[in-house]
Design a protein around this motif. Structure first.
Motif, PDB file in Angstrom:
ATOM      1  N   GLU A  22       0.830  -1.202   0.000  1.00  0.00           N
ATOM      2  CA  GLU A  22       0.000   0.000   0.000  1.00  0.00           C
ATOM      3  C   GLU A  22       0.869   1.258   0.000  1.00  0.00           C
ATOM      4  O   GLU A  22       0.611   2.206  -0.756  1.00  0.00           O
ATOM      5  CB  GLU A  22      -0.900  -0.021   1.236  1.00  0.00           C
ATOM      6  CG  GLU A  22      -1.907   1.086   1.292  1.00  0.00           C
ATOM      7  CD  GLU A  22      -2.815   0.987   2.514  1.00  0.00           C
ATOM      8  OE1 GLU A  22      -3.469   1.997   2.804  1.00  0.00           O
ATOM      9  OE2 GLU A  22      -2.864  -0.072   3.163  1.00  0.00           O
ATOM     10  N   VAL A  25       2.682   1.739  -3.424  1.00  0.00           N
ATOM     11  CA  VAL A  25       1.792   2.277  -4.455  1.00  0.00           C
ATOM     12  C   VAL A  25       1.634   3.787  -4.285  1.00  0.00           C
ATOM     13  O   VAL A  25       1.716   4.549  -5.254  1.00  0.00           O
ATOM     14  CB  VAL A  25       0.416   1.571  -4.415  1.00  0.00           C
ATOM     15  CG1 VAL A  25      -0.621   2.325  -5.240  1.00  0.00           C
ATOM     16  CG2 VAL A  25       0.542   0.146  -4.905  1.00  0.00           C
ATOM     17  N   GLU A  26       1.434   4.231  -3.048  1.00  0.00           N
ATOM     18  CA  GLU A  26       1.262   5.664  -2.798  1.00  0.00           C
ATOM     19  C   GLU A  26       2.534   6.449  -3.133  1.00  0.00           C
ATOM     20  O   GLU A  26       2.468   7.536  -3.706  1.00  0.00           O
ATOM     21  CB  GLU A  26       0.850   5.918  -1.348  1.00  0.00           C
ATOM     22  CG  GLU A  26      -0.575   5.514  -1.054  1.00  0.00           C
ATOM     23  CD  GLU A  26      -1.584   6.210  -1.945  1.00  0.00           C
ATOM     24  OE1 GLU A  26      -1.475   7.429  -2.151  1.00  0.00           O
ATOM     25  OE2 GLU A  26      -2.508   5.520  -2.428  1.00  0.00           O
ATOM     26  N   LEU A  28       4.873   5.559  -5.315  1.00  0.00           N
ATOM     27  CA  LEU A  28       5.022   5.569  -6.775  1.00  0.00           C
ATOM     28  C   LEU A  28       4.097   6.591  -7.422  1.00  0.00           C
ATOM     29  O   LEU A  28       4.488   7.267  -8.377  1.00  0.00           O
ATOM     30  CB  LEU A  28       4.762   4.172  -7.345  1.00  0.00           C
ATOM     31  CG  LEU A  28       5.859   3.150  -7.052  1.00  0.00           C
ATOM     32  CD1 LEU A  28       5.409   1.760  -7.488  1.00  0.00           C
ATOM     33  CD2 LEU A  28       7.161   3.538  -7.725  1.00  0.00           C
ATOM     34  N   LYS A  29       2.888   6.730  -6.912  1.00  0.00           N
ATOM     35  CA  LYS A  29       1.971   7.741  -7.449  1.00  0.00           C
ATOM     36  C   LYS A  29       2.562   9.143  -7.292  1.00  0.00           C
ATOM     37  O   LYS A  29       2.441   9.990  -8.174  1.00  0.00           O
ATOM     38  CB  LYS A  29       0.628   7.692  -6.721  1.00  0.00           C
ATOM     39  CG  LYS A  29      -0.233   6.524  -7.078  1.00  0.00           C
ATOM     40  CD  LYS A  29      -1.513   6.585  -6.258  1.00  0.00           C
ATOM     41  CE  LYS A  29      -2.386   5.370  -6.454  1.00  0.00           C
ATOM     42  NZ  LYS A  29      -3.591   5.419  -5.587  1.00  0.00           N
ATOM     43  N   ARG A  30       3.214   9.380  -6.173  1.00  0.00           N
ATOM     44  CA  ARG A  30       3.734  10.715  -5.880  1.00  0.00           C
ATOM     45  C   ARG A  30       5.019  11.032  -6.641  1.00  0.00           C
ATOM     46  O   ARG A  30       5.256  12.172  -7.008  1.00  0.00           O
ATOM     47  CB  ARG A  30       3.956  10.870  -4.380  1.00  0.00           C
ATOM     48  CG  ARG A  30       2.644  10.830  -3.624  1.00  0.00           C
ATOM     49  CD  ARG A  30       2.853  10.659  -2.151  1.00  0.00           C
ATOM     50  NE  ARG A  30       1.580  10.337  -1.522  1.00  0.00           N
ATOM     51  CZ  ARG A  30       1.119  10.892  -0.438  1.00  0.00           C
ATOM     52  NH1 ARG A  30       1.837  11.810   0.179  1.00  0.00           N
ATOM     53  NH2 ARG A  30      -0.024  10.545   0.059  1.00  0.00           N
ATOM     54  N   THR A  32       5.867  10.046  -9.597  1.00  0.00           N
ATOM     55  CA  THR A  32       5.687  10.211 -11.042  1.00  0.00           C
ATOM     56  C   THR A  32       5.604  11.678 -11.432  1.00  0.00           C
ATOM     57  O   THR A  32       5.870  12.024 -12.581  1.00  0.00           O
ATOM     58  CB  THR A  32       4.424   9.480 -11.547  1.00  0.00           C
ATOM     59  OG1 THR A  32       3.285   9.969 -10.854  1.00  0.00           O
ATOM     60  CG2 THR A  32       4.543   7.979 -11.358  1.00  0.00           C
ATOM     61  N   ASN A  33       5.277  12.539 -10.481  1.00  0.00           N
ATOM     62  CA  ASN A  33       5.169  13.976 -10.767  1.00  0.00           C
ATOM     63  C   ASN A  33       6.467  14.736 -10.513  1.00  0.00           C
ATOM     64  O   ASN A  33       6.525  15.938 -10.766  1.00  0.00           O
ATOM     65  CB  ASN A  33       4.050  14.592  -9.930  1.00  0.00           C
ATOM     66  CG  ASN A  33       2.708  14.012 -10.290  1.00  0.00           C
ATOM     67  OD1 ASN A  33       2.442  13.718 -11.445  1.00  0.00           O
ATOM     68  ND2 ASN A  33       1.867  13.829  -9.297  1.00  0.00           N
TER      69      ASN A  33
END
Length: 65
Positions: A22, A25-26, A28-30, A32-33
């Motif tokens: 979990e 994933v969070e 990796l989402k952050r 990418t920007n």
């Protein structure tokens, strides 16, 4: 690596797998920007060398337990 980063990684490593996934994933989402600079040839070679050394060690561990 700073002490805070080491503590965060240690805490991460101690979590159950479902929580590590979990968090991963969070993160990796952050990331990418983020605007990362391009890797130099030396960086790429160093990373490739580290990967191959790790794979060689895993292969040795597998062949000679």
């Amino acid at each position: 690596m700073t002490t805070l980063v080491k503590e965060l990684l240690s805490t991460f490593d101690s979590l159950p797998e479902s929580e590590r996934l979990e968090i991963a994933v969070e993160i990796l989402k952050r990331v990418t920007n983020l605007d990362f600079p391009p890797l130099s040839d030396d960086d790429l070679v160093w990373n490739a060398e580290e990967i191959f050394l790790e794979l060689d060690q895993q292969e040795t561990d597998y062949e000679y337990p």
